[in-house]
Design a protein around this motif. Structure first.
Motif, mmCIF file in Angstrom:
data_model
loop_
_atom_site.group_PDB
_atom_site.id
_atom_site.type_symbol
_atom_site.label_atom_id
_atom_site.label_comp_id
_atom_site.label_asym_id
_atom_site.label_seq_id
_atom_site.Cartn_x
_atom_site.Cartn_y
_atom_site.Cartn_z
ATOM 1 N N GLY A 103 0.343 -1.111 0.345
ATOM 2 C CA GLY A 103 -0.327 -0.023 -0.159
ATOM 3 C C GLY A 103 1.033 1.584 0.268
ATOM 4 O O GLY A 103 0.197 2.556 -0.280
ATOM 5 N N GLN A 104 2.272 1.495 -0.619
ATOM 6 C CA GLN A 104 2.843 2.477 -0.436
ATOM 7 C C GLN A 104 4.124 2.217 -1.364
ATOM 8 O O GLN A 104 4.276 0.969 -1.652
ATOM 9 C CB GLN A 104 4.048 2.371 1.027
ATOM 10 N N VAL A 105 3.741 3.591 -1.798
ATOM 11 C CA VAL A 105 4.508 3.283 -3.570
ATOM 12 C C VAL A 105 5.207 4.838 -3.360
ATOM 13 O O VAL A 105 4.256 5.915 -3.239
ATOM 14 C CB VAL A 105 3.819 3.085 -4.581
ATOM 15 N N GLY A 106 6.244 5.184 -4.770
ATOM 16 C CA GLY A 106 6.700 6.065 -4.735
ATOM 17 C C GLY A 106 7.578 6.480 -6.139
ATOM 18 O O GLY A 106 8.147 5.601 -6.350
ATOM 19 N N VAL A 107 7.853 6.777 -6.810
ATOM 20 C CA VAL A 107 8.236 7.425 -7.689
ATOM 21 C C VAL A 107 9.178 8.573 -7.450
ATOM 22 O O VAL A 107 9.204 10.134 -7.048
ATOM 23 C CB VAL A 107 7.380 8.472 -8.885
ATOM 24 N N GLY A 108 10.577 8.195 -7.900
ATOM 25 C CA GLY A 108 11.957 9.761 -8.007
ATOM 26 C C GLY A 108 12.531 9.656 -9.024
ATOM 27 O O GLY A 108 12.676 8.610 -10.291
ATOM 28 N N VAL A 109 13.213 10.535 -9.540
ATOM 29 C CA VAL A 109 13.821 11.253 -10.269
ATOM 30 C C VAL A 109 15.520 11.404 -9.613
ATOM 31 O O VAL A 109 15.248 12.251 -8.747
ATOM 32 C CB VAL A 109 13.294 12.305 -10.825
ATOM 33 N N GLY A 110 16.330 10.404 -10.548
ATOM 34 C CA GLY A 110 17.884 10.862 -9.864
ATOM 35 C C GLY A 110 18.761 11.590 -11.282
ATOM 36 O O GLY A 110 19.051 10.482 -11.974
ATOM 37 N N LYS A 111 19.562 12.035 -11.030
ATOM 38 C CA LYS A 111 20.447 12.862 -11.792
ATOM 39 C C LYS A 111 22.267 12.870 -10.514
ATOM 40 O O LYS A 111 22.394 13.397 -10.133
ATOM 41 C CB LYS A 111 20.652 14.060 -12.457
ATOM 42 N N ALA A 112 22.841 12.167 -11.642
ATOM 43 C CA ALA A 112 24.511 12.134 -11.239
ATOM 44 C C ALA A 112 25.420 11.986 -12.630
ATOM 45 O O ALA A 112 24.863 11.728 -13.390
ATOM 46 C CB ALA A 112 24.313 10.734 -9.979
#
Length: 214
Positions: free
Chosen positions: A91-100
Motif C-alpha cells: 500500500g505504499q509506493v513512490g516515484v523518484g528521479v535522480g541525476k548524477a
C-alpha cells in the motif's frame, strides 16, 4: 596497627574458601567497563538490524535511464537521469528521479527521492482499489479502475510498475495522452493519491455507510 611481619600465613583464606558471589563481584568490577561496552554495542547492533529489515521491505525498479546533457560555459556536461519506482507491495509506493555523473549514483538518488514522495494506497480484501480514479500530470492522463479477483494487473509501461509495487493485484488501467514514462508514472501516482475508501467518503459527506452502497 599491624605490620606485615605480624600477619600469620594461616590468616590468609584459600581460593576455595572465597564465596562464589564475591568472585562474581570482583569479576564485575574488573570487567564492568567491557560489559557496558558490549551492552552499548549490542544496542547499536539491534538498531542496525532494524534498519536493514526496514530497507529490505522496499523494492526498487528502474523504469528508465537516459543520458542527458547540460550546456555550460565550457561546453556540455553529460550526466545520467534515472526514474525509479519504490514500493513495499503493502500500500505504499513512490516515484523518484535522480541525476548524477554515473548510473549507480543516479539510481541511488532516485531511490532516495522516491522514498520522500510516498503515497498511501487503500487496498481492498481482494488486493484491488475501492473506486475508479483518474490522474493527470502534464500531457499524460491515466485512468485506473477496480477489477474482479483473478484479473491481474492489466496495464503497461511505468503504470504497471507503479501498480505492482503498490501491492495491487487486480486492476485495470488505461494510458491516455502522452507516452512519456515519467509523466505516466506521476499521473498514476496522482490517481492513487486521490483514492478514498467508502468509509472515508461517507465521513466527508456526513452520511452513513449504508447510504453509500444504496
Amino acid at each position: 596497627m599491624e605490620t606485615n611481619d605480624q600477619i600469620q600465613t594461616g590468616d590468609i583464606p584459600a581460593a576455595s574458601d572465597v564465596p562464589a558471589a564475591a568472585e562474581g563481584q570482583q569479576q564485575d568490577r574488573r570487567g564492568g567497563g567491557k560489559g557496558d561496552r558490549d551492552r552499548r554495542g549490542g544496542g547499536r547492533g539491534r538498531d542496525n538490524r532494524r534498519g536493514q529489515e526496514r530497507d529490505s521491505e522496499w523494492q526498487e525498479r528502474v523504469v528508465q535511464i537516459r543520458r542527458v546533457s547540460k550546456t555550460v560555459k565550457g561546453g556540455k556536461k553529460m550526466s545520467f537521469r534515472a526514474i525509479v519506482v519504490v514500493g513495499n507491495e503493502r500500500g505504499q509506493v513512490g516515484v523518484g528521479v535522480g541525476k548524477a555523473g554515473d548510473v549507480i549514483g543516479a539510481v541511488r538518488k532516485g531511490v532516495a527521492d522516491g522514498k520522500k514522495h510516498l503515497v498511501k494506497v487503500p487496498l481492498t480484501r481482494t488486493s484491488s482499489i475501492p473506486t475508479i480514479s483518474n490522474g493527470r500530470d502534464g500531457a499524460a492522463s491515466v485512468l485506473i479502475r477496480p477489477a474482479a479477483p483473478g484479473t491481474g494487473v492489466i496495464a503497461g509501461g511505468s503504470i504497471r510498475t507503479v501498480l505492482e509495487l503498490a501491492g495491487i493485484k487486480n486492476v485495470l488501467a488505461k494510458r491516455l495522452g502522452s507516452k512519456t514514462p515519467l509523466n505516466n508514472a506521476r499521473a498514476a501516482m496522482e490517481a492513487l493519491a486521490a483514492l478514498r475508501t467508502h468509509k472515508e467518503t461517507a465521513k466527508e459527506r456526513g452520511i452513513s455507510l449504508e447510504q453509500i452502497y444504496s
